[in-house]
Design a protein around this motif. Sequence first.
Motif, short mmCIF file in Angstrom:
data_model
loop_
_atom_site.label_atom_id
_atom_site.label_comp_id
_atom_site.label_asym_id
_atom_site.label_seq_id
_atom_site.Cartn_x
_atom_site.Cartn_y
_atom_site.Cartn_z
N SER A 60 0.83 -1.21 0.00
CA SER A 60 0.00 0.00 0.00
C SER A 60 0.86 1.25 0.00
O SER A 60 0.57 2.22 -0.71
N ASP A 61 1.94 1.25 0.79
CA ASP A 61 2.82 2.40 0.84
C ASP A 61 3.49 2.61 -0.51
O ASP A 61 3.66 3.74 -0.97
N LEU A 62 3.82 1.53 -1.19
CA LEU A 62 4.49 1.63 -2.48
C LEU A 62 3.55 2.25 -3.52
O LEU A 62 3.93 3.15 -4.27
N MET A 63 2.31 1.77 -3.58
CA MET A 63 1.34 2.34 -4.53
C MET A 63 1.07 3.82 -4.23
O MET A 63 0.93 4.63 -5.14
N ALA A 64 1.03 4.16 -2.96
CA ALA A 64 0.82 5.56 -2.58
C ALA A 64 2.00 6.41 -3.03
O ALA A 64 1.82 7.56 -3.47
N THR A 65 3.21 5.85 -2.94
CA THR A 65 4.41 6.58 -3.38
C THR A 65 4.34 6.85 -4.88
O THR A 65 4.69 7.94 -5.34
N VAL A 66 3.89 5.86 -5.64
CA VAL A 66 3.74 6.05 -7.09
C VAL A 66 2.70 7.14 -7.37
O VAL A 66 2.90 8.01 -8.23
N ALA A 67 1.58 7.12 -6.65
CA ALA A 67 0.53 8.12 -6.86
C ALA A 67 1.06 9.53 -6.59
O ALA A 67 0.82 10.46 -7.37
N ARG A 68 1.78 9.68 -5.51
CA ARG A 68 2.30 11.02 -5.18
C ARG A 68 3.27 11.51 -6.25
O ARG A 68 3.33 12.71 -6.54
N ALA A 69 4.04 10.59 -6.85
CA ALA A 69 4.98 11.00 -7.91
C ALA A 69 4.25 11.58 -9.11
O ALA A 69 4.79 12.42 -9.83
N LEU A 70 3.01 11.15 -9.31
CA LEU A 70 2.19 11.68 -10.41
C LEU A 70 1.22 12.76 -9.93
O LEU A 70 0.21 13.05 -10.58
N ARG A 71 1.57 13.35 -8.78
CA ARG A 71 0.81 14.48 -8.23
C ARG A 71 -0.64 14.10 -7.91
O ARG A 71 -1.58 14.86 -8.17
N ILE A 72 -0.82 12.89 -7.37
CA ILE A 72 -2.14 12.41 -6.97
C ILE A 72 -2.16 12.25 -5.46
O ILE A 72 -1.23 11.69 -4.88
N ASP A 73 -3.22 12.72 -4.83
CA ASP A 73 -3.39 12.52 -3.40
C ASP A 73 -3.83 11.07 -3.17
O ASP A 73 -4.94 10.69 -3.55
N PRO A 74 -2.98 10.23 -2.56
CA PRO A 74 -3.33 8.82 -2.40
C PRO A 74 -4.47 8.57 -1.42
O PRO A 74 -4.99 7.45 -1.33
N ASN A 75 -4.87 9.61 -0.69
CA ASN A 75 -5.95 9.44 0.29
C ASN A 75 -7.34 9.58 -0.35
O ASN A 75 -8.36 9.44 0.33
N GLY A 76 -7.37 9.86 -1.65
CA GLY A 76 -8.66 10.09 -2.31
C GLY A 76 -9.34 8.83 -2.79
O GLY A 76 -10.38 8.90 -3.45
N GLY A 77 -8.79 7.67 -2.50
CA GLY A 77 -9.38 6.40 -2.94
C GLY A 77 -8.28 5.36 -3.07
O GLY A 77 -7.16 5.55 -2.59
N ARG A 78 -8.60 4.25 -3.74
CA ARG A 78 -7.57 3.24 -3.97
C ARG A 78 -6.53 3.80 -4.93
O ARG A 78 -6.88 4.28 -6.02
N PRO A 79 -5.22 3.76 -4.55
CA PRO A 79 -4.20 4.36 -5.41
C PRO A 79 -4.23 3.86 -6.85
O PRO A 79 -4.08 4.64 -7.79
N ILE A 80 -4.48 2.56 -7.06
CA ILE A 80 -4.46 2.04 -8.42
C ILE A 80 -5.62 2.60 -9.24
O ILE A 80 -5.48 2.89 -10.43
N ASP A 81 -6.78 2.81 -8.59
CA ASP A 81 -7.92 3.41 -9.30
C ASP A 81 -7.62 4.87 -9.64
O ASP A 81 -7.94 5.34 -10.74
N LEU A 82 -7.01 5.57 -8.70
CA LEU A 82 -6.66 6.97 -8.92
C LEU A 82 -5.62 7.09 -10.04
O LEU A 82 -5.70 8.00 -10.88
N LEU A 83 -4.69 6.17 -10.07
CA LEU A 83 -3.66 6.21 -11.12
C LEU A 83 -4.26 5.92 -12.48
O LEU A 83 -3.91 6.58 -13.47
#
Length: 459
Positions: A60-83
């Motif tokens: 989960s931390d790894l997916m959140a790290t990827v989301a943040r790199a693409l300027r996505i707030d990982p707290n807005g839902g499942r990181p993979i869906d947000l990505l």
Amino acid sequence: VGRSEELAEVAKSLVDHRLVTVTGLGGVGKTTLCFEVARRLALVYDDVAVVDFTPASGDSDLMATVARALRIDPNGGRPIDLLRARVGNRRVLLVWDNCEAVATEAGRAAVALLQEIPGMRIVTTSRIVLGVAGERIVRLDPMGTEPGGDAERLLSERIAALPSDVAEAVGDSVRRQLCVKTAGLPLAIELAVGQLRSWPAEDVAAALEDPSVSLESQDRVGPVHHRDLRASMAWSERLLTADESVLLARLSVFRSSFSHEAAVAVAGFEPLDDVAALDSLRRLVEASLVAMDPAKPARFSLLEPVRQYAARELRSAGEADALATRHAGHYADVVARLGSAIDLGTESDALDLGRLEAATIMGALEFALAAGDADLALRIAVPAVPLWRHAGSMREALPAIDAVLAMDGGSQRARAELLLVAGPFYAVARGKATWLQSVELLASLSAELDDPEVTAWAL
């Protein structure tokens, strides 16, 4: 500087594969290479993002790290869906740096993302491969240390950036030493050049041979394993099992290339059995800590910075003397077999192997001399003479033979045999008077031993 072939290979791999892992020893330049690839491909993709996995842990931390790199707030839902929603149909290149500590999790994340997002491609840097289907592996080796090679060009460029008085004080011979002693490892080159600001160049070159000296950067920015050579090696060792760490330390006793049979014979003892030693050797190759030359028969070696780090660990474990003794004993057996093969006329393969093992055999002899073990020194020197003779290196070997003959103790019969096989070369290399002295010593030993065979040698 340099790396044109490697840059082209990674760029081409990203055309044909969606997941590319650049792997290699710590400090070999994986991050720099991948950042340059990303820079060159920036216009090909709609977005390029770098993800540093040094602090990441868990899926989960790894997916959140990827989301943040693409300027996505990982707290807005499942990181993979947000990505998936963020990328859509765009072409995106992700550079995942320092994946080795989370290789399993990174592999799972890469597979999941690439399945969900068709326009995404990922290039990773890792000291070990991710081990997932579809992964294209590009192994990055140290730079070539030949004159005019990439390592020398990198060294010269970095020296040229120093204050002019410091740069001018680094002569050509010292530059060559620095290039060779850093083994073409870009991190070691960068750190060695950094030391030139405060140390004389000759002292820096000498320090590269001292395992107690750790090269550190004066730059305090970035992960410590990118700024300190010993920390870089320690970071790699953290990824190893207990058996692999033990074997790596023990392999430091080899100062040149070795066979897998030698690795098992010298290093394969408690807590390692033969199977564990071979399996650990394979994994050390996969982790880029041991280099393998795939020629037949395969040979293995440690880069000097790795060997020095491992030797320090071996001393800390209290095994340095035991390993040096096992190493010398093993190569006494090896040289005996090779010498016998030459005496029996089956010399072609023996000579080829003898040339490969020449430096190691001489190192084993030097250990026996330093340890004052006359019997071991004679066991090595007597059968080594045919190898040195066929290799045309008897003149260089004579000082070591002198030292063996000057030792106290040991088998007098073996001493007589050494005089017999080496005596003719004294006449060629040092003249008739020295040769007559060797003959007189052989005659003296013959009388002392009262051995008919030795008497026949003397006659």
